[in-house]
Design an enzyme around this catalytic site. Structure first.
Site, short mmCIF file in Angstrom:
data_model
loop_
_atom_site.label_atom_id
_atom_site.label_comp_id
_atom_site.label_asym_id
_atom_site.label_seq_id
_atom_site.Cartn_x
_atom_site.Cartn_y
_atom_site.Cartn_z
CG HIS A 86 64.15 40.95 -6.54
ND1 HIS A 86 63.06 40.59 -7.28
CD2 HIS A 86 64.99 41.58 -7.40
CE1 HIS A 86 63.22 41.00 -8.53
NE2 HIS A 86 64.38 41.59 -8.63
CD GLU B 202 76.05 33.21 -8.71
OE1 GLU B 202 75.79 32.02 -9.00
OE2 GLU B 202 76.90 33.55 -7.87
#
Ligand code: PAF
Length: 283
Positions: free
Chosen positions: A37, A150
């Protein structure tokens, strides 16, 4: 850093930023923040003048019997990390705020085809839940950029397609998977692994790497490589949902002319469902 909790304040904040001529990037999260994150936040700060993070564990993307009730919550640590990262605003709505009509009978967005394969086959309604909550966040924050990791490769494609189909004026930016030093993809669900399981978990990345080598080598069929992936992960005690070689652009099965490929896998290790993938471009 400002904390806001209601949609009205989110709209007001976004409007104020836009009136001041600032560009805005949002990083939607379910909290329990890790380095993955934080890499999205770094990029968000490079791209835009103002950064917004949402923390909301979205019930409608969890199936019956999944980990909605036990999803790790570390809000105090999350807020510290966001403060240090220099985030401008964190949006932490409660359930009623994002689902004013409840979650039993409510409007959903469903992205066809791509939502029904791979993870979608095993998690019915999951991607509709993701597309719906992300649309709500984007419509009400009107950002220039929205960033996603991803590791959730299929999720990124679902969101890109939703944004195209719903004509949302936002650029979707995806960032590479962050890994632990032994290769395990960072995920909030890694917390569910006990010591022994954690020890086995790097096998996922190794299996993906071997599959990439075999694909490059050219001496094996796609089916052989997929089978080998399943066998190697099963041998270390994982329950494999899929180990699949697909086209990057739409996750359909590859044919001989495809060059941009992604190998994706989902496994159960103890009580943790882990996903990972590796992209490969063949010459
Ligand atoms: O990737 C996640 O954490 C979630 O699926 C998202 C995008 C925040 C939507 O709830």
């Amino acid at each position: 850093m400002e904390s806001i909790f209601d949609v009205e304040s989110l709209r007001a904040q976004s409007k104020a930023w836009r009136l001041s001529g600032f560009t805005v990037a949002i990083v939607p999260t379910m909290g329990n923040l890790h380095s993955g994150h934080l890499s999205l936040l770094d990029r968000a700060k490079d791209l835009a003048d103002r950064t917004l993070v949402s923390i909301f564990v979205n019930p409608i993307q969890f199936g019956v019997g999944e980990d909605y009730d036990s999803y790790p919550s570390t809000i105090k640590e999350d807020l510290q990390k966001l403060e240090i990262a220099g985030v401008d605003t964190v949006f932490m709505p409660d359930l009623k705020e994002l689902y004013p009509g409840g979650t039993e009978v409510d409007t959903r967005i469903t992205v066809p085809e791509i939502s029904d394969i791979l993870c979608g086959e095993y998690r019915e309604g999951h991607f509709s839940g993701v597309a719906t909550v992300v649309a709500k966040l984007l419509i009400n924050s009107m950002p220039d950029y929205a960033l996603f990791g991803e590791k959730d490769f299929q999720q990124v494609l679902v969101i890109r397609r939703m944004v195209i189909d719903m004509l949302l004026p936002v650029q979707i930016v995806s960032m590479p998977t962050c890994r632990e030093t032994d290769g395990l993809a960072m995920s909030s669900r890694n917390r569910y692994l006990n010591r022994q399981e954690r020890g086995k978990s790097p096998a996922i990345y190794s299996a993906l790497q071997s599959a990439v080598e075999r694909l490059r080598n050219g001496a094996f069929t796609v089916e052989e490589i997929e089978q080998e992936g399943v066998i190697s992960l099963t041998e270390v005690g994982m329950k494999v949902e899929y180990f699949s070689i697909r086209r990057q652009k739409d996750l359909l099965p590859v044919n001989s002319s495809d060059r941009d490929i992604v190998i994706l896998t989902a496994v159960w290790l103890g009580s943790a469902r882990l996903i990972d993938n590796l992209k490969v471009t063949l010459d």
